[in-house]
Design a protein around this motif. Sequence first.
Motif, PDB file in Angstrom:
ATOM      1  N   ASN A  76       0.864  -1.172   0.000  1.00 47.16           N
ATOM      2  CA  ASN A  76       0.000   0.000   0.000  1.00 47.16           C
ATOM      3  C   ASN A  76       0.908   1.232   0.000  1.00 47.16           C
ATOM      4  O   ASN A  76       0.960   2.006   0.951  1.00 47.16           O
ATOM      5  CB  ASN A  76      -0.903   0.014   1.234  1.00 47.16           C
ATOM      6  N   LYS A 157      -0.143  -5.425   1.857  1.00 49.67           N
ATOM      7  CA  LYS A 157      -1.495  -5.793   1.468  1.00 49.67           C
ATOM      8  C   LYS A 157      -1.763  -7.242   1.840  1.00 49.67           C
ATOM      9  O   LYS A 157      -0.854  -8.047   1.946  1.00 49.67           O
ATOM     10  CB  LYS A 157      -1.680  -5.646  -0.043  1.00 49.67           C
ATOM     11  N   ASN A 162      -5.822  -5.391   0.031  1.00 50.25           N
ATOM     12  CA  ASN A 162      -6.076  -4.406   1.059  1.00 50.25           C
ATOM     13  C   ASN A 162      -4.984  -4.451   2.116  1.00 50.25           C
ATOM     14  O   ASN A 162      -4.147  -5.347   2.134  1.00 50.25           O
ATOM     15  CB  ASN A 162      -7.445  -4.672   1.715  1.00 50.25           C
ATOM     16  N   ALA A 163      -5.027  -3.481   3.001  1.00 50.38           N
ATOM     17  CA  ALA A 163      -4.062  -3.478   4.093  1.00 50.38           C
ATOM     18  C   ALA A 163      -4.238  -4.727   4.947  1.00 50.38           C
ATOM     19  O   ALA A 163      -5.346  -5.220   5.132  1.00 50.38           O
ATOM     20  CB  ALA A 163      -4.220  -2.228   4.957  1.00 50.38           C
TER      21      ALA A 163
END
Length: 305
Positions: A76, A157, A162-163
């Motif tokens: 990210n 990610k 996503n995180a």
Amino acid sequence: MAENYPADPANPNLPPQQPDPSAAPAPAPKRRRKRWPWVIVGILLLLILLVALAPTLISSGPGKSFIVGKINNSLNGKLDVADLSIGWLSGVTLNGVKIDDQQGRRVLEIASVRVPISLIGAARGKYDLGDTVIDKPNLVNLEIYEDGSTNLGKLMKDSGGNATPPAAPPDQTSPQPTQPTKIPDIKGKITINQARATVSGPAVRSPIHLESGDVVVNIPNINSEITNDAKFVYRVGQSPPGTITIVGAIDAIENNIVNVDKLAADEKIQITSADLAGIEPFLQSPGAKTTLAGIASGALQLKSA
């Protein structure tokens, strides 16, 4: 007795022709050689050449861009490397490493990383790090949140892009027995020179500045005693700098498995004018609040045998 030869069919009235004894016999038809073995040999030689040149190809501009791009797909944020060099026997060298978060804010800078590990040995499970040197790492912006998490942890990610979410608490109702994890055979000397950092965030009452950090860790063998020598100079806010040195040795690995029951440690900690508020953020955990304050000096020895 003379031999009779057939007459010329085109001119039957002519007498039979005698063969010319000096004429060479007609050549036998050539046998076609099988080419497929040479094709296979050529393909094998090409593969060997590609393997031999792989480090050079990776170290080139397109190779470096490909690797950095693959890493960025898992971040990210954005990784940038000014120079990359890889060799089968010479190891890996990185220069000008920079990492930014999603907002484009600089998080980490490293002047250079030198890991002279033999890639051939590593492929065989032998991780001889040699004299690994990490030069001038700088955590430009380390944020610590009230639950103990950091912005560094949010750089990675998950599989969905996503995180990485916080780990779920273990299921206490049905604990499953786990096998101890074996640590690979690692040896070498790791040196960190002139580390710096700026720590802030909701869990930090006043910004913490690591002005200088030098660490040396020596691993003769993963199953032997590991020695360490570290010195940190830091300040909290505008307060005068304090110093913490940690020198000692730890032996807690046996047969490549961590064995806490046989832990042997001898660590000496020297504190000089250290602001304890600089340690407080690193002690935070979910549901617990730790408060430290004051200036401390003194010596502490931790020993276990």
